[in-house]
Write a protein that holds these residues in place. Structure first.
Motif, short mmCIF file in Angstrom:
data_model
loop_
_atom_site.label_atom_id
_atom_site.label_comp_id
_atom_site.label_asym_id
_atom_site.label_seq_id
_atom_site.Cartn_x
_atom_site.Cartn_y
_atom_site.Cartn_z
N ILE A 10 1.02 -1.10 -0.24
CA ILE A 10 0.40 -0.31 -0.12
C ILE A 10 0.73 1.57 -0.21
O ILE A 10 0.92 2.26 -0.84
CB ILE A 10 -0.92 0.16 0.98
N SER A 11 2.27 1.62 0.57
CA SER A 11 2.47 2.73 0.31
C SER A 11 3.23 2.42 -0.63
O SER A 11 3.34 3.77 -0.96
CB SER A 11 3.98 2.43 2.43
N ASP A 12 3.92 1.68 -1.12
CA ASP A 12 4.39 1.16 -2.49
C ASP A 12 3.29 2.15 -3.89
O ASP A 12 4.21 2.66 -4.47
CB ASP A 12 4.96 -0.42 -2.84
N ALA A 13 2.52 1.85 -3.59
CA ALA A 13 1.08 2.29 -4.35
C ALA A 13 1.31 3.57 -4.18
O ALA A 13 1.27 4.29 -4.76
CB ALA A 13 -0.59 0.96 -4.34
N MET A 14 0.94 4.24 -2.49
CA MET A 14 0.78 5.42 -2.42
C MET A 14 2.41 6.65 -3.04
O MET A 14 2.08 7.76 -3.69
CB MET A 14 0.61 5.84 -1.35
N ALA A 15 3.83 5.80 -3.26
CA ALA A 15 4.40 6.56 -3.72
C ALA A 15 4.87 6.49 -4.76
O ALA A 15 5.31 7.61 -5.52
CB ALA A 15 5.74 5.52 -2.89
N ASN A 16 4.08 5.64 -5.48
CA ASN A 16 4.26 5.42 -7.05
C ASN A 16 2.77 5.50 -7.46
O ASN A 16 2.54 4.84 -9.13
CB ASN A 16 4.76 4.06 -7.47
N CYS A 23 -4.31 0.92 -9.70
CA CYS A 23 -3.56 0.75 -11.13
C CYS A 23 -2.18 0.25 -10.39
O CYS A 23 -2.35 -1.38 -10.96
CB CYS A 23 -3.90 1.33 -12.28
N TYR A 24 -1.35 0.52 -10.09
CA TYR A 24 -0.27 0.28 -9.24
C TYR A 24 -0.09 -1.21 -8.82
O TYR A 24 0.64 -2.36 -9.38
CB TYR A 24 0.48 1.18 -8.38
N ILE A 25 -0.65 -1.33 -7.52
CA ILE A 25 -0.84 -2.02 -6.53
C ILE A 25 -1.63 -4.08 -7.99
O ILE A 25 -0.87 -4.51 -7.81
CB ILE A 25 -2.14 -2.25 -5.97
N GLU A 26 -3.10 -3.28 -8.37
CA GLU A 26 -3.00 -4.24 -9.12
C GLU A 26 -2.00 -4.89 -10.44
O GLU A 26 -1.70 -6.17 -10.31
CB GLU A 26 -4.32 -4.09 -10.30
N ARG A 27 -1.46 -3.80 -11.26
CA ARG A 27 0.09 -4.42 -12.43
C ARG A 27 0.86 -5.29 -11.75
O ARG A 27 1.19 -6.27 -11.74
CB ARG A 27 0.16 -3.37 -12.45
N LYS A 28 1.11 -5.12 -9.56
CA LYS A 28 2.56 -5.78 -9.68
C LYS A 28 1.77 -6.68 -8.69
O LYS A 28 2.34 -7.97 -8.72
CB LYS A 28 2.38 -4.55 -7.93
N THR A 29 0.35 -6.84 -8.44
CA THR A 29 -0.12 -8.11 -8.14
C THR A 29 -0.29 -8.88 -9.31
O THR A 29 0.39 -10.34 -9.56
CB THR A 29 -1.61 -8.41 -7.32
N GLU A 30 -0.22 -9.14 -10.85
CA GLU A 30 -0.52 -9.05 -11.76
C GLU A 30 0.98 -9.37 -12.05
O GLU A 30 1.39 -11.41 -12.27
CB GLU A 30 -1.15 -8.67 -12.43
N MET A 148 -7.34 -4.65 -0.79
CA MET A 148 -8.13 -2.56 0.11
C MET A 148 -8.53 -3.76 1.11
O MET A 148 -8.83 -2.56 1.66
CB MET A 148 -9.54 -3.88 -1.50
N LYS A 149 -8.59 -4.86 2.11
CA LYS A 149 -9.11 -4.58 3.30
C LYS A 149 -8.54 -3.54 4.19
O LYS A 149 -8.20 -2.91 4.92
CB LYS A 149 -9.45 -6.33 3.81
N THR A 150 -6.43 -4.51 3.73
CA THR A 150 -5.43 -3.55 4.50
C THR A 150 -5.35 -2.01 4.29
O THR A 150 -5.50 -1.27 5.03
CB THR A 150 -4.37 -3.72 4.16
N LEU A 244 -10.30 6.85 -17.05
CA LEU A 244 -11.32 6.14 -17.40
C LEU A 244 -11.36 4.91 -17.59
O LEU A 244 -13.11 4.38 -16.91
CB LEU A 244 -11.98 6.27 -18.82
N ARG A 245 -10.46 3.95 -17.48
CA ARG A 245 -11.00 2.67 -17.52
C ARG A 245 -10.21 1.62 -16.50
O ARG A 245 -9.83 0.54 -16.18
CB ARG A 245 -11.46 2.17 -19.23
N GLY A 246 -8.75 2.03 -16.54
CA GLY A 246 -7.44 1.95 -15.46
C GLY A 246 -6.75 1.12 -16.38
O GLY A 246 -7.07 1.09 -17.50
N GLY A 247 -5.77 0.83 -15.91
CA GLY A 247 -4.81 0.50 -16.38
C GLY A 247 -3.23 1.49 -17.10
O GLY A 247 -4.31 2.31 -17.93
#
Length: 258
Positions: A10-16, A23-30, A148-150, A244-247
């Motif tokens: 989450i911290s990484d996502a906020m920084a990037n 979108c950043y979290i989703e990409r890293k998770t994928e 998301m829960k975090t 508009l659509r993410g990614g």
């Protein structure tokens, strides 16, 4: 905010964050899921993992990403048993199929499609079931839901985190929808009011910002503005699509690390 293992992404996502932290979290998770399926750890060689990938299969989008990833032998091993599973299921479907039992329905070719649940064609239903699952989609969705829960755990208890969120450029509409669903489910009345009091102006302001960048990008092609500064509009197209659509469509395919 005191970081723990589960809060670091989450911290990484906020920084990037860019146009959308999620979108950043989703990409890293994928990317993590792709490494798990096809990376150097060779999960595809483990019988229990192959059993799961054979049962769930992969969607078209992730087949393309698996191809781009670059592990040809790994893809071939996965496809070998996955195709065999399809052949076995297909054999059973074809053996039991009775065309005379299929009633005529107004559907695809009439332009008025019916839901799969209304279909009496067992072959159509089998393929639809196959298309409805994807091992990587499931893995990404489950991990993303945990993040998301975090996010909301941090949002409820850390004022500094709420301030950090309020300083982002907002979210793409797809992930903002998920955030609104999470807020309605996980925040109490006062927390939810504060959330929307912050988020709605944040989203409006940043969508307007992206719009202005897109508009100026177009204006730059007018000969009268050929010597004018691009301002922040050079990457307005990909940022607008993401908003508009993410990614981010400008990000190159994720590939196996040599």
């Amino acid at each position: 905010m005191r970081e723990q293992i589960h809060t670091i992404p989450i911290s990484d996502a906020m920084a990037n964050a860019g146009e959308c932290p999620f979108c950043y979290i989703e990409r890293k998770t994928e990317e993590h899921a792709m490494d798990f399926v096809l990376g150097h750890g060779a999960s595809y060689m483990e019988a229990d993992i192959r059993d799961m990938t054979d049962r769930e299969g992969f969607c078209r989008a992730h087949f393309k990403k698996m191809f781009d990833y670059g592990n040809s032998l790994g893809n071939a091993w996965i496809l070998k048993t996955l195709t065999l599973r399809h052949m076995e299921e297909m054999k059973k479907q074809f053996k039991d199929f009775k065309p005379e039992s299929v009633g005529k329905k107004r559907g695809f070719f009439s332009g008025k499609s019916t839901s799969d649940a209304d279909c009496s064609n067992a072959i159509v239903n089998w393929i639809a079931d196959r298309e409805s699952t994807c091992f990587i989609c499931t893995m990404v969705d489950n991990t993303f839901r945990a993040y998301m829960k975090t996010f909301f755990d941090l949002y409820k208890r850390e004022e500094s985190f709420r301030e950090q969120v309020a300083k982002t450029k907002g979210f793409c509409l797809s992930h903002f929808k998920v955030l609104c669903q999470g807020a309605d489910e996980m925040l109490n009345d006062s927390q939810r009011k504060e959330f929307y009091d912050t988020m709605l102006p944040l989203m409006s302001e940043n969508l307007s910002r992206v719009y202005e960048d897109i508009a100026w990008f177009i204006e730059k092609y007018d000969y009268k503005n050929k010597d004018a500064d691009w301002k922040d509009s050079k990457d307005a197209i990909q940022r607008g699509m993401q908003k508009l659509r993410g990614g981010d469509p400008s990000i190159a395919p994720y590939k196996l690390k040599k």
